[in-house]
Design a protein around this motif. Structure first.
Motif, PDB file in Angstrom:
ATOM      1  N   TYR A 156      13.733  60.936  16.519  1.00 25.14           N
ATOM      2  CA  TYR A 156      15.161  60.607  16.546  1.00 25.14           C
ATOM      3  C   TYR A 156      15.375  59.117  16.276  1.00 25.14           C
ATOM      4  O   TYR A 156      16.232  58.731  15.476  1.00 25.14           O
ATOM      5  CB  TYR A 156      15.746  60.995  17.899  1.00 25.14           C
ATOM      6  N   LEU A 157      14.556  58.280  16.912  1.00 24.92           N
ATOM      7  CA  LEU A 157      14.653  56.833  16.702  1.00 24.92           C
ATOM      8  C   LEU A 157      14.234  56.461  15.282  1.00 24.92           C
ATOM      9  O   LEU A 157      14.849  55.591  14.654  1.00 24.92           O
ATOM     10  CB  LEU A 157      13.781  56.095  17.726  1.00 24.92           C
ATOM     11  N   THR A 158      13.190  57.126  14.773  1.00 22.69           N
ATOM     12  CA  THR A 158      12.735  56.870  13.407  1.00 22.69           C
ATOM     13  C   THR A 158      13.833  57.172  12.399  1.00 22.69           C
ATOM     14  O   THR A 158      14.071  56.393  11.455  1.00 22.69           O
ATOM     15  CB  THR A 158      11.496  57.721  13.076  1.00 22.69           C
ATOM     16  N   LEU A 159      14.510  58.293  12.594  1.00 26.97           N
ATOM     17  CA  LEU A 159      15.593  58.677  11.687  1.00 26.97           C
ATOM     18  C   LEU A 159      16.720  57.655  11.732  1.00 26.97           C
ATOM     19  O   LEU A 159      17.302  57.306  10.695  1.00 26.97           O
ATOM     20  CB  LEU A 159      16.122  60.064  12.043  1.00 26.97           C
ATOM     21  N   VAL A 164      19.713  52.984   8.987  1.00 25.84           N
ATOM     22  CA  VAL A 164      20.340  51.653   8.942  1.00 25.84           C
ATOM     23  C   VAL A 164      20.399  51.104   7.518  1.00 25.84           C
ATOM     24  O   VAL A 164      21.491  50.757   7.032  1.00 25.84           O
ATOM     25  CB  VAL A 164      19.612  50.668   9.889  1.00 25.84           C
ATOM     26  N   PRO A 165      19.273  50.992   6.788  1.00 24.99           N
ATOM     27  CA  PRO A 165      19.380  50.499   5.406  1.00 24.99           C
ATOM     28  C   PRO A 165      20.162  51.449   4.499  1.00 24.99           C
ATOM     29  O   PRO A 165      20.817  51.001   3.554  1.00 24.99           O
ATOM     30  CB  PRO A 165      17.916  50.389   4.949  1.00 24.99           C
ATOM     31  N   PHE A 167      22.784  53.127   5.405  1.00 20.45           N
ATOM     32  CA  PHE A 167      24.192  52.824   5.685  1.00 20.45           C
ATOM     33  C   PHE A 167      24.665  51.644   4.838  1.00 20.45           C
ATOM     34  O   PHE A 167      25.728  51.700   4.202  1.00 20.45           O
ATOM     35  CB  PHE A 167      24.378  52.512   7.163  1.00 20.45           C
ATOM     36  N   PHE A 168      23.875  50.567   4.824  1.00 19.46           N
ATOM     37  CA  PHE A 168      24.264  49.375   4.064  1.00 19.46           C
ATOM     38  C   PHE A 168      24.175  49.625   2.562  1.00 19.46           C
ATOM     39  O   PHE A 168      24.939  49.039   1.783  1.00 19.46           O
ATOM     40  CB  PHE A 168      23.404  48.177   4.476  1.00 19.46           C
ATOM     41  N   LEU A 169      23.260  50.496   2.153  1.00 22.89           N
ATOM     42  CA  LEU A 169      23.179  50.872   0.745  1.00 22.89           C
ATOM     43  C   LEU A 169      24.441  51.619   0.331  1.00 22.89           C
ATOM     44  O   LEU A 169      24.953  51.418  -0.779  1.00 22.89           O
ATOM     45  CB  LEU A 169      21.941  51.746   0.509  1.00 22.89           C
ATOM     46  N   ASN A 170      24.951  52.456   1.212  1.00 26.26           N
ATOM     47  CA  ASN A 170      26.209  53.160   0.945  1.00 26.26           C
ATOM     48  C   ASN A 170      27.362  52.175   0.759  1.00 26.26           C
ATOM     49  O   ASN A 170      28.206  52.345  -0.136  1.00 26.26           O
ATOM     50  CB  ASN A 170      26.544  54.109   2.099  1.00 26.26           C
TER      51      ASN A 170
END
Length: 231
Positions: A156-159, A164-165, A167-170
């Motif tokens: 869950y933490l890995t996902l 995170v990256p 999200f910023f790529l979006n």
């Protein structure tokens, strides 16, 4: 052919065929053991063809755009599966187990498509999303992979770290990878998650619930394995 209807005859038949394939995979696992290499490479080739043919179709029909980069959850599951077919890794399987089993099945129940059978997109979508959980079953049944309970949290933490990256790529590309920007255009389970901050809260809650539910059969499998050891 953009007339897909939820739980139409073709949709239901497709789900039934997938369910039968999973049942036969498990029920005839001992008989299939001698054919495990054929099963392995069939799934390997199927996953590659699904991913490659999709992009070829988009290019040939002049529809490919940056939002079609293979950065969705199903593509991540595909790449993890392909990696595991070539190299063993417990950590990689842990993540694949949680994102490639139940999420792929839920994606077939409420698919993000508009095309009806027998359009290429319909066939590719369901074949692709069927091959991913079947690959997970393959690793469990024929390569002996098991998932520890602590992997619920670590995966869950890995996902979330991966998200995170993405999200910023979006934000940078104005895309919707992992459906982090908004729900899909088609009506799926994500359509009921609201908007704004509540959308992300519901995503996180749904993810941990899916991970826990996904682990239930693995917990039962552990108990069965332990029982065999003690007998």
């Amino acid at each position: 052919m953009q007339t897909f209807t939820f739980f139409s005859m073709t949709h239901v038949v497709t789900l039934v065929l997938f369910s039968l394939a999973c049942f036969m995979f498990v029920y005839y696992r001992k008989k299939l053991t001698s054919y495990s290499r054929i099963v392995k490479w069939t799934l390997f080739i199927t996953l590659i063809l699904c991913e490659v043919s999709f992009h070829l179709w988009l290019i040939l029909t002049h529809q490919w755009e940056v939002g079609d980069l293979p950065l969705q959850l199903c593509s991540l599951s595909t790449f993890l599966s392909l990696f595991l077919f070539l190299k063993k890794s417990q950590k990689v399987f842990n993540l694949l187990f949680f994102i490639g089993l139940l999420p792929a099945i839920l994606s077939m129940v409420t698919p993000d498509i508009v095309y009806q059978f027998p359009h290429f997109r319909f066939l590719k979508y369901f074949l692709h999303h069927s091959a991913i959980p079947l690959a997970v079953l393959y690793f469990i049944l024929f390569e002996g992979y098991r998932v520890p309970r602590k992997a619920i949290i670590t995966s869950y933490l890995t996902l979330n770290v991966i998200a995170v990256p993405v999200f910023f790529l979006n934000v940078w590309l104005d895309t919707n990878f992992f459906f982090l920007a908004s729900p899909s255009e088609s009506e799926t389970l994500l359509s009921f998650f609201g908007s704004g901050i509540m959308y992300y809260i519901n995503l996180e809650i749904a993810a941990i619930i899916v991970f826990i539910i996904t682990y239930i059969p693995m917990e039962l499998l552990h108990k069965r394995d332990n029982k065999k050891v003690t007998e």
